[in-house]
Design a protein around this motif. Sequence first.
Motif, short mmCIF file in Angstrom:
data_model
loop_
_atom_site.label_atom_id
_atom_site.label_comp_id
_atom_site.label_asym_id
_atom_site.label_seq_id
_atom_site.Cartn_x
_atom_site.Cartn_y
_atom_site.Cartn_z
N ARG A 87 18.88 22.78 40.42
CA ARG A 87 18.79 21.63 41.32
C ARG A 87 17.62 20.77 40.81
NH1 ARG A 87 23.52 21.85 43.60
NH2 ARG A 87 22.81 20.37 45.18
N LEU A 88 17.86 19.48 40.70
CA LEU A 88 16.91 18.61 40.02
C LEU A 88 15.97 17.90 40.99
CD1 LEU A 88 19.48 17.04 37.54
CD2 LEU A 88 18.02 19.02 37.19
N ALA A 89 14.84 17.46 40.48
CA ALA A 89 13.86 16.70 41.28
C ALA A 89 13.77 15.26 40.77
CB ALA A 89 12.49 17.37 41.24
N GLN A 90 13.55 15.08 39.47
CA GLN A 90 13.41 13.72 38.95
C GLN A 90 13.57 13.71 37.43
OE1 GLN A 90 9.40 12.11 39.23
NE2 GLN A 90 8.54 14.17 39.31
N MET A 91 13.78 12.48 36.91
CA MET A 91 13.81 12.28 35.46
C MET A 91 13.06 11.00 35.16
SD MET A 91 17.01 12.01 32.82
CE MET A 91 16.72 11.61 31.09
N ASN A 92 12.18 11.06 34.16
CA ASN A 92 11.36 9.90 33.79
C ASN A 92 11.40 9.68 32.29
OD1 ASN A 92 10.22 9.25 36.41
ND2 ASN A 92 9.08 11.17 36.22
N PHE A 93 11.24 8.39 31.89
CA PHE A 93 11.06 8.03 30.50
C PHE A 93 9.61 7.59 30.32
CE2 PHE A 93 15.64 7.28 31.12
CZ PHE A 93 16.15 7.99 30.05
N LEU A 94 8.87 8.30 29.48
CA LEU A 94 7.47 7.98 29.25
C LEU A 94 7.31 7.37 27.86
CD1 LEU A 94 5.86 11.27 30.62
CD2 LEU A 94 6.35 9.15 31.87
N PRO A 95 6.81 6.12 27.76
CA PRO A 95 6.70 5.47 26.45
C PRO A 95 5.66 6.15 25.56
CG PRO A 95 5.61 4.16 28.14
CD PRO A 95 6.33 5.27 28.86
N LEU A 96 6.02 6.32 24.28
CA LEU A 96 5.10 6.85 23.28
C LEU A 96 4.60 5.74 22.36
CD1 LEU A 96 6.95 10.17 22.34
CD2 LEU A 96 5.04 9.88 23.92
N ASP A 97 5.54 4.90 21.92
CA ASP A 97 5.19 3.72 21.14
C ASP A 97 6.34 2.73 21.30
OD1 ASP A 97 7.23 4.48 19.27
OD2 ASP A 97 5.80 5.77 18.24
N ALA A 98 6.38 1.70 20.46
CA ALA A 98 7.37 0.64 20.62
C ALA A 98 8.80 1.11 20.43
CB ALA A 98 7.08 -0.51 19.64
N ASN A 99 9.01 2.21 19.73
CA ASN A 99 10.37 2.66 19.43
C ASN A 99 10.69 4.07 19.91
OD1 ASN A 99 11.02 0.25 17.90
ND2 ASN A 99 9.65 1.05 16.31
N ARG A 100 9.76 4.70 20.60
CA ARG A 100 10.02 6.08 21.03
C ARG A 100 9.53 6.30 22.47
NH1 ARG A 100 7.24 10.26 17.45
NH2 ARG A 100 5.48 8.88 17.93
N ALA A 101 10.26 7.17 23.16
CA ALA A 101 9.86 7.57 24.52
C ALA A 101 10.18 9.04 24.70
CB ALA A 101 10.57 6.73 25.56
N LEU A 102 9.53 9.62 25.69
CA LEU A 102 9.78 11.02 26.02
C LEU A 102 10.59 11.06 27.31
CD1 LEU A 102 8.94 13.75 24.78
CD2 LEU A 102 7.12 13.85 26.49
N ALA A 103 11.78 11.64 27.25
CA ALA A 103 12.60 11.84 28.45
C ALA A 103 12.20 13.16 29.08
CB ALA A 103 14.07 11.85 28.08
N VAL A 104 11.76 13.13 30.33
CA VAL A 104 11.23 14.32 31.02
C VAL A 104 12.10 14.63 32.23
CG1 VAL A 104 9.23 15.35 32.14
CG2 VAL A 104 8.90 13.66 30.31
N LEU A 105 12.67 15.83 32.25
CA LEU A 105 13.50 16.29 33.36
C LEU A 105 12.75 17.38 34.12
CD1 LEU A 105 16.42 16.04 34.59
CD2 LEU A 105 16.98 18.07 33.25
N VAL A 106 12.64 17.22 35.44
CA VAL A 106 11.93 18.18 36.29
C VAL A 106 12.90 18.73 37.32
CG1 VAL A 106 9.95 18.56 37.81
CG2 VAL A 106 9.82 16.81 36.01
N ASP A 107 12.99 20.08 37.44
CA ASP A 107 13.87 20.63 38.46
C ASP A 107 13.06 21.03 39.69
OD1 ASP A 107 12.78 23.16 38.10
OD2 ASP A 107 14.42 23.88 36.85
N GLN A 108 13.75 21.48 40.74
CA GLN A 108 13.08 21.76 42.01
C GLN A 108 12.17 22.99 41.94
OE1 GLN A 108 16.19 21.90 44.97
NE2 GLN A 108 15.99 19.73 45.41
#
Length: 346
Positions: free
Chosen positions: A138-159
């Motif tokens: 069961r999930l809580a949230q998902m975020n995209f965190l910028p690393l630089d102009a062409n890359r980001a970190l997709a972060v998935l957090v569950d409950q």
Amino acid sequence: MSTPPLTELTARTRDIFRVVVEQYLATGQPVGSKTLAEGGAVDLSPASIRSVLADLEKLGLLAAPHVSAGRKPTESGLRLFVDGMMQITQPSEQERHAIEAKLGDPGPLEARLEAASAMLSDLSGAAGMVFVPTSERRLAQMNFLPLDANRALAVLVDQNGQIENRLIEMEGMDASALSQASNYLSARMANRSLGEALKDIEAEIAGGRSALDEASKDLVRRGIAMWSETPDRSSVLIVRGQAKLLDDEAVGDVERVRQLLDELENKRAVADVLERARKARATRIYIGSENRLFALSGSSVIASPFHDRDGNIVGVLGVIGPTRLNYARIVPMVDFTAQSLGRLTG
């Protein structure tokens, strides 16, 4: 032989039977008429006590391991005692606080399951077991965190607080698109399984109902593809405290203990036992041959399912040991631990 109902026993017979079972569970040793008479728990002569013990043996509730030995309860006798005569002892306030504090430690779900299994072993003096079958998180949230102009970190957090990261690359990544995609996904994933959320998100985008700009849609699609490749969490079975089965009382019962340890090595079979207890939706007690897996070792299993905040069964935990387990203390302990684990991890 079927177990007679408790109402068919006289008050005197019930009292003697109860004392025999309680003393056997406390010591692991057969109980004789002389012990009962001298202990003061039964106000009858040894001859009268022997007569009652013989009647209980004929009913299949007691057995004499040797001709000159005292009696001990049979599996049918233990079942009658557990179902109709046992007076449970609730965990003390100190024990309840200790259980909740241990299970409430921050960290991934598996660490809490380890803690629950080890704690049940320590409290019961037997082996503790926890099983969580294969299921979607069961999930809580998902975020995209910028690393630089062409890359980001997709972060998935569950409950359960477990976090998974994926690196995503996109030329000319825009901060507003990252934010919009993060908000959109988190709103639709919260309190849902990955499969449920992704199915609805795909349908919403395909139907033009997402209100996302093209850059955000692209991020969402790539996030969907990325997490769709992630398999469901595999089942988890944790058994702790096998060494406690090799205590001083087991010296004269080495073959039974060896058989039990062999049975515990069969992880799939143990998981099947706990899965049946999970489906029962309440604390279950299996005594000896009532469970085919542990029939050869003559062992007992006390198991209780634990639920999430929505009432869904997440898994099952319990204790396994000799049939002389202290049922009156361990049954409520297992039940309380299951309730606490459900509240703290669900």
